[in-house]
Design a protein around this motif. Structure first.
Motif, PDB file in Angstrom:
ATOM      1  N   THR A 109       0.830  -1.200   0.000  1.00  0.00           N
ATOM      2  CA  THR A 109       0.000   0.000   0.000  1.00  0.00           C
ATOM      3  C   THR A 109       0.866   1.252   0.000  1.00  0.00           C
ATOM      4  O   THR A 109       0.686   2.143  -0.839  1.00  0.00           O
ATOM      5  CB  THR A 109      -0.948   0.003   1.221  1.00  0.00           C
TER       6      THR A 109
ATOM      7  N   LEU B  54      -1.070  -6.299  -4.079  1.00  0.00           N
ATOM      8  CA  LEU B  54      -2.379  -6.291  -3.419  1.00  0.00           C
ATOM      9  C   LEU B  54      -3.339  -7.230  -4.151  1.00  0.00           C
ATOM     10  O   LEU B  54      -4.072  -7.988  -3.510  1.00  0.00           O
ATOM     11  CB  LEU B  54      -2.948  -4.873  -3.361  1.00  0.00           C
TER      12      LEU B  54
ATOM     13  N   PRO C 272      -6.170  -4.104   2.102  1.00  0.00           N
ATOM     14  CA  PRO C 272      -5.090  -3.223   2.535  1.00  0.00           C
ATOM     15  C   PRO C 272      -5.366  -2.623   3.902  1.00  0.00           C
ATOM     16  O   PRO C 272      -6.502  -2.295   4.226  1.00  0.00           O
ATOM     17  CB  PRO C 272      -5.051  -2.126   1.471  1.00  0.00           C
TER      18      PRO C 272
END
Length: 172
Positions: free
Chosen positions: A139, A147, A160
């Motif tokens: 992130t 992700l 996240p």
């Protein structure tokens, strides 16, 4: 008839122990320290075949150094996918944290080691383990491909962390 109380007998020391406790680093022979250092260098430098020979001969796959970094963590951080795969195959803990609370996966994400990240995720490394976690690193450093990979591997359960912290590097 009276019986005398018996004093507990001290058990003989095993090699690598001081009685019933493992030896501290300061008690280890220099040859042992030199050998351990060589093993960490093999992982750090991606010398897979040599490291595999030692692992197959009994070297613990989860050996840690003075900072709590495992062989796997050093191989992952330095981008050696073949070494990471060899360690995973031999039972290295993909979620072991070093003394700073960092995981091999977070180090690989931080360094952008695509193949290493894939191997660790396939081996079920937890993207939320450690501080900062791999999820936080992805992130903070804007690495959406990681992700997405975490989401795919977790069946959509990974999300996240909105409180991502700064990432410190693994001691090399």
């Amino acid at each position: 008839m009276t019986s005398a109380a018996r004093e507990p007998q001290a058990s003989p020391s095993r090699p690598g122990t001081a009685g019933d406790r493992p030896l501290t680093v300061n008690e280890l022979p220099q040859e042992t320290l030199d050998f351990a250092s060589k093993m960490f260098d093999l992982a750090r430098n991606g010398e897979t075949e040599q490291l595999e020979a030692y692992l197959d001969a009994g070297l613990p796959a989860n050996l840690t150094n003075h900072t709590g970094a495992t062989l796997l963590m050093l191989a992952a951080y330095h981008g050696h996918a073949a070494t990471v795969a060899a360690l995973v195959k031999r039972g290295a803990d993909v979620n072991a944290l070093n003394d700073k609370g960092q995981s091999p996966l977070a180090g690989a994400v931080f360094k952008g080691e695509e193949e290493v990240v894939k191997i660790l995720v396939e081996a079920r490394a937890d993207p939320n383990a450690g501080q900062p976690s791999a999820m936080q690193a992805a992130t903070v450093f804007n690495k959406p491909q990681y992700l997405e990979l975490f989401q795919q591997q977790s069946g959509g359960r990974a999300a996240p962390d909105q409180n991502a912290h700064s990432l410190q590097t693994v001691n090399s």
